[in-house]
Design a protein around this motif. Structure first.
Motif, short mmCIF file in Angstrom:
data_model
loop_
_atom_site.label_atom_id
_atom_site.label_comp_id
_atom_site.label_asym_id
_atom_site.label_seq_id
_atom_site.Cartn_x
_atom_site.Cartn_y
_atom_site.Cartn_z
N GLY A 1 -12.65 82.57 -56.18
CA GLY A 1 -12.95 82.67 -57.56
C GLY A 1 -13.68 83.77 -58.02
O GLY A 1 -13.17 84.45 -58.93
N GLN A 2 -14.87 84.07 -57.28
CA GLN A 2 -15.61 85.07 -57.47
C GLN A 2 -14.74 86.49 -57.42
O GLN A 2 -14.96 87.46 -58.21
CB GLN A 2 -16.73 84.93 -56.78
CG GLN A 2 -17.90 84.24 -56.94
CD GLN A 2 -19.04 83.93 -56.18
OE1 GLN A 2 -18.73 84.16 -54.73
NE2 GLN A 2 -20.06 83.94 -56.32
N LEU A 3 -13.88 86.62 -56.32
CA LEU A 3 -13.18 87.69 -56.01
C LEU A 3 -12.26 87.85 -57.31
O LEU A 3 -12.10 88.84 -57.69
CB LEU A 3 -12.31 87.74 -54.69
CG LEU A 3 -13.38 87.81 -53.36
CD1 LEU A 3 -12.32 87.50 -52.27
CD2 LEU A 3 -14.12 89.19 -53.42
N VAL A 4 -11.62 86.83 -57.69
CA VAL A 4 -10.55 87.01 -58.85
C VAL A 4 -11.32 87.56 -59.95
O VAL A 4 -10.88 88.29 -60.60
CB VAL A 4 -10.08 85.76 -58.90
CG1 VAL A 4 -9.14 85.43 -60.54
CG2 VAL A 4 -8.93 85.14 -58.04
N ALA A 5 -12.48 86.83 -60.32
CA ALA A 5 -13.14 87.28 -61.45
C ALA A 5 -13.64 88.76 -61.49
O ALA A 5 -13.51 89.49 -62.55
CB ALA A 5 -14.34 86.26 -61.69
N ARG A 6 -14.11 89.05 -60.40
CA ARG A 6 -14.59 90.56 -60.17
C ARG A 6 -13.37 91.52 -60.26
O ARG A 6 -13.57 92.35 -61.03
CB ARG A 6 -15.23 90.77 -58.71
CG ARG A 6 -16.28 90.05 -58.68
CD ARG A 6 -16.99 90.33 -57.35
NE ARG A 6 -18.11 89.68 -57.02
CZ ARG A 6 -19.02 89.63 -55.82
NH1 ARG A 6 -18.34 90.08 -54.78
NH2 ARG A 6 -20.01 88.54 -55.78
N MET A 7 -12.20 91.03 -59.79
CA MET A 7 -11.11 91.85 -60.02
C MET A 7 -10.51 92.07 -61.47
O MET A 7 -10.46 92.98 -62.02
CB MET A 7 -9.95 91.65 -59.31
CG MET A 7 -10.18 91.83 -57.69
SD MET A 7 -10.75 93.73 -57.31
CE MET A 7 -9.40 94.61 -57.84
N LEU A 8 -10.77 90.62 -62.22
CA LEU A 8 -10.59 90.67 -63.76
C LEU A 8 -11.20 91.65 -64.16
O LEU A 8 -10.96 92.47 -65.34
CB LEU A 8 -10.43 89.35 -64.02
CG LEU A 8 -9.41 88.49 -63.92
CD1 LEU A 8 -9.65 87.02 -64.04
CD2 LEU A 8 -8.17 88.85 -64.07
N LYS A 9 -12.55 91.70 -64.16
CA LYS A 9 -13.65 92.26 -64.74
C LYS A 9 -13.38 93.95 -64.73
O LYS A 9 -13.48 94.80 -65.53
CB LYS A 9 -15.06 91.94 -64.35
CG LYS A 9 -15.98 92.78 -65.18
CD LYS A 9 -17.31 92.32 -64.88
CE LYS A 9 -18.34 92.83 -65.63
NZ LYS A 9 -19.78 92.31 -65.39
N LYS A 10 -12.86 94.32 -63.31
CA LYS A 10 -12.71 95.54 -62.98
C LYS A 10 -11.49 96.14 -63.82
O LYS A 10 -11.47 97.30 -64.10
CB LYS A 10 -12.43 95.68 -61.56
CG LYS A 10 -12.23 97.10 -60.93
CD LYS A 10 -11.97 97.32 -59.42
CE LYS A 10 -11.69 98.75 -59.00
NZ LYS A 10 -11.55 98.64 -57.90
N GLU A 11 -10.60 95.38 -64.21
CA GLU A 11 -9.45 95.68 -64.91
C GLU A 11 -9.72 95.65 -66.48
O GLU A 11 -9.04 95.79 -67.31
CB GLU A 11 -8.17 94.61 -64.65
CG GLU A 11 -7.70 95.03 -63.23
CD GLU A 11 -7.19 96.29 -63.13
OE1 GLU A 11 -6.58 96.92 -64.04
OE2 GLU A 11 -7.45 96.75 -61.68
N GLY A 12 -10.87 95.20 -66.84
CA GLY A 12 -11.56 95.26 -68.25
C GLY A 12 -11.22 93.94 -68.89
O GLY A 12 -11.27 93.96 -70.27
N VAL A 13 -10.93 92.86 -68.39
CA VAL A 13 -10.44 91.71 -69.03
C VAL A 13 -12.05 91.02 -69.51
O VAL A 13 -12.89 91.08 -68.58
CB VAL A 13 -9.87 90.53 -67.94
CG1 VAL A 13 -9.81 89.21 -68.54
CG2 VAL A 13 -8.39 91.32 -67.63
#
Length: 96
Positions: free
Chosen positions: A8-20
């Motif tokens: 879940g942390q990895l998913v959230a980090r990638m979303l944040k990296k994409e500007g979500v």
């Protein structure tokens, strides 16, 4: 061992990296770790009353903001309930 990172942390980090900055969802146990990761990353979790509403909201968000719209749904019927919104986004080339 160092600090463990959850999926879940990895998913959230990638979303944040994409500007979500927002995700749309109907809360479910399968995706609870993603919520926790999003809270840690400062991504707002917007809970809806139905997965189809989450998908349509993510599509609308993408069209209005010209950013990425994200719907997070749980397994099984959550996925099938979201299909209409996903299909509409796909047909409109919406970045959902």
């Amino acid at each position: 061992m160092g600090d463990m990172v959850t999926g879940g942390q990895l998913v959230a980090r990638m979303l944040k990296k994409e500007g979500v900055r927002h995700i749309f969802t109907l809360s479910g146990l399968h995706v609870a770790p993603i919520y926790a990761g999003c809270v840690e990353e400062g991504i707002q979790v917007i809970d809806t009353r139905h997965e189809q509403a989450a998908a349509h909201a993510a599509d609308a968000y993408a069209r209005v903001t010209r950013g990425v719209g994200v719907a997070v749904v749980t397994a099984g019927p959550g996925v099938t309930d979201a299909l209409t919104g996903v299909a509409n986004a796909h047909a409109a080339s919406s970045p959902m």
